[in-house]
Write an enzyme that holds these catalytic residues in place. Structure first.
Site, PDB file in Angstrom:
ATOM      1  N   LYS A  14      92.817  -0.614 -34.791  1.00  0.00           N
ATOM      2  CA  LYS A  14      94.235  -0.882 -34.410  1.00  0.00           C
ATOM      3  C   LYS A  14      95.057   0.107 -35.300  1.00  0.00           C
ATOM      4  CE  LYS A  14      93.891  -5.689 -33.783  1.00  0.00           C
ATOM      5  NZ  LYS A  14      94.674  -7.059 -34.159  1.00  0.00           N
ATOM      6  N   TYR A  54      96.786  -8.044 -24.399  1.00  0.00           N
ATOM      7  CA  TYR A  54      96.861  -9.248 -24.990  1.00  0.00           C
ATOM      8  C   TYR A  54      97.566 -10.590 -24.335  1.00  0.00           C
ATOM      9  CZ  TYR A  54      95.666  -7.297 -29.758  1.00  0.00           C
ATOM     10  OH  TYR A  54      94.752  -6.848 -30.828  1.00  0.00           O
ATOM     11  N   ASN A 117      95.452  -6.307 -38.975  1.00  0.00           N
ATOM     12  CA  ASN A 117      94.077  -6.729 -39.445  1.00  0.00           C
ATOM     13  C   ASN A 117      92.768  -5.704 -38.739  1.00  0.00           C
ATOM     14  OD1 ASN A 117      94.100  -7.351 -36.803  1.00  0.00           O
ATOM     15  ND2 ASN A 117      93.706  -9.581 -37.119  1.00  0.00           N
ATOM     16  N   HIS A 120      90.316  -4.888 -33.445  1.00  0.00           N
ATOM     17  CA  HIS A 120      89.930  -5.931 -32.353  1.00  0.00           C
ATOM     18  C   HIS A 120      88.617  -5.868 -31.794  1.00  0.00           C
ATOM     19  CE1 HIS A 120      90.670  -8.168 -28.665  1.00  0.00           C
ATOM     20  NE2 HIS A 120      89.697  -7.232 -28.073  1.00  0.00           N
ATOM     21  N   GLU A 131      88.335  -6.585 -20.555  1.00  0.00           N
ATOM     22  CA  GLU A 131      88.809  -5.420 -21.556  1.00  0.00           C
ATOM     23  C   GLU A 131      88.329  -3.961 -21.584  1.00  0.00           C
ATOM     24  OE1 GLU A 131      88.384  -7.209 -25.342  1.00  0.00           O
ATOM     25  OE2 GLU A 131      89.821  -8.629 -24.945  1.00  0.00           O
TER      26      GLU A 131
HETATM   27  P1  IDP Z   1      91.253 -12.211 -33.319  1.00  0.00           P
HETATM   28  O1  IDP Z   1      91.747 -10.550 -33.093  1.00  0.00           O
HETATM   29  O2  IDP Z   1      90.648 -12.302 -34.514  1.00  0.00           O
HETATM   30  O3  IDP Z   1      90.367 -12.408 -32.163  1.00  0.00           O
HETATM   31  P2  IDP Z   1      93.472 -13.525 -31.843  1.00  0.00           P
HETATM   32  O4  IDP Z   1      93.778 -15.056 -32.254  1.00  0.00           O
HETATM   33  O5  IDP Z   1      92.880 -13.139 -30.566  1.00  0.00           O
HETATM   34  O6  IDP Z   1      92.564 -13.079 -33.292  1.00  0.00           O
HETATM   35  O7  IDP Z   1      94.869 -12.935 -32.277  1.00  0.00           O
HETATM   36  C1  IDP Z   1      94.943 -11.333 -31.487  1.00  0.00           C
HETATM   37  C2  IDP Z   1      95.624 -10.705 -32.663  1.00  0.00           C
HETATM   38  O8  IDP Z   1      97.107 -11.082 -32.642  1.00  0.00           O
HETATM   39  C3  IDP Z   1      95.120 -10.739 -33.982  1.00  0.00           C
HETATM   40  O9  IDP Z   1      93.929  -9.882 -34.343  1.00  0.00           O
HETATM   41  C4  IDP Z   1      96.499 -10.525 -34.964  1.00  0.00           C
HETATM   42  O10 IDP Z   1      96.396  -9.020 -34.813  1.00  0.00           O
HETATM   43  C5  IDP Z   1      97.630 -11.110 -34.147  1.00  0.00           C
HETATM   44  N1  IDP Z   1      97.839 -12.362 -34.542  1.00  0.00           N
HETATM   45  C6  IDP Z   1      97.078 -13.701 -34.354  1.00  0.00           C
HETATM   46  N2  IDP Z   1      97.531 -14.839 -34.896  1.00  0.00           N
HETATM   47  C7  IDP Z   1      98.550 -14.216 -35.536  1.00  0.00           C
HETATM   48  C8  IDP Z   1      99.896 -14.782 -36.643  1.00  0.00           C
HETATM   49  O11 IDP Z   1      99.564 -16.005 -36.906  1.00  0.00           O
HETATM   50  N3  IDP Z   1     100.629 -13.951 -36.972  1.00  0.00           N
HETATM   51  C9  IDP Z   1     100.615 -12.735 -36.830  1.00  0.00           C
HETATM   52  N4  IDP Z   1      99.787 -12.187 -36.032  1.00  0.00           N
HETATM   53  C10 IDP Z   1      98.889 -12.648 -35.305  1.00  0.00           C
END
Ligand code: IDP
Length: 156
Positions: A14, A54, A117, A120, A131
């Site tokens: 990312k 997304y 984070n 992805h 994807e």
């Molecule tokens: P993942 O990337 O671990 O699969 P997902 O639940 O699919 O997690 O969420 C996609 C992305 O959305 C996350 O990687 C993160 O960047 C963002 N995200 C998810 N939940 C939150 C939140 O509660 N606050 C801010 N960003 C979030």
């Protein structure tokens, strides 16, 4: 446990990974695990593509911030192959929030944020298929046999 299938998964380093100079660290971890790159490119993501990627999160409170972040700077998009690569990569990546992700994982070792984070990874075969077709044309995925496979997949 049944033998896992040889799979291709979609990973994205990312914007924070690119900005922090952690792409090499992330790709190195994938390579050291024995996974194989099948496609790789730097993309400054258009808003529409980010929203498609997304789509499952549309309407959630964090969606607008996620799209703004994801389109803010280039990302590195990768197609990664290996036996069980979808689940293996999710394990290497770790839990969504870097503060909660286990040590030894990419997120657990390299970050503290829940949103920024670093990476992805597709979470299922269905997601990987969707994807991969969203991010790569067939011609961009290179099929080759790595000379390391005899060691990586030795059954003993
Ligand atoms: P993942 O990337 O671990 O699969 P997902 O639940 O699919 O997690 O969420 C996609 C992305 O959305 C996350 O990687 C993160 O960047 C963002 N995200 C998810 N939940 C939150 C939140 O509660 N606050 C801010 N960003 C979030």
């Amino acid at each position: 446990m049944p033998p896992a299938a040889f799979e291709t998964t979609l990973l994205i380093a990312k914007p924070d990974a690119v900005q922090r100079g952690l792409v090499g660290e992330i790709v190195g971890r994938l390579e050291r695990k024995g996974l194989q790159l099948a496609g790789m490119k730097l993309v400054h993501v258009p808003r529409k593509l980010a929203e498609q990627h997304y789509a499952e999160h549309a309407g959630k409170g964090f969606f607008d911030g996620l799209i703004a972040f994801f389109t803010s700077a280039p990302v590195v998009v990768m197609a990664v192959r290996g036996v069980g690569s979808i689940a293996v990569c999710r394990t290497l990546i770790g839990a969504t929030n870097g503060r909660l992700a286990a040590p030894g994982t990419i997120r657990g070792d390299l970050g503290l944020s829940g949103g920024h984070n670093l990476i992805h990874g597709s979470d299922s075969p269905e997601s990987a298929e969707r994807e991969l077709s969203l991010w790569f044309d067939d011609a961009e995925l290179i099929d080759y046999t790595s000379s390391s496979q005899g060691d990586v997949y030795d059954p003993s």
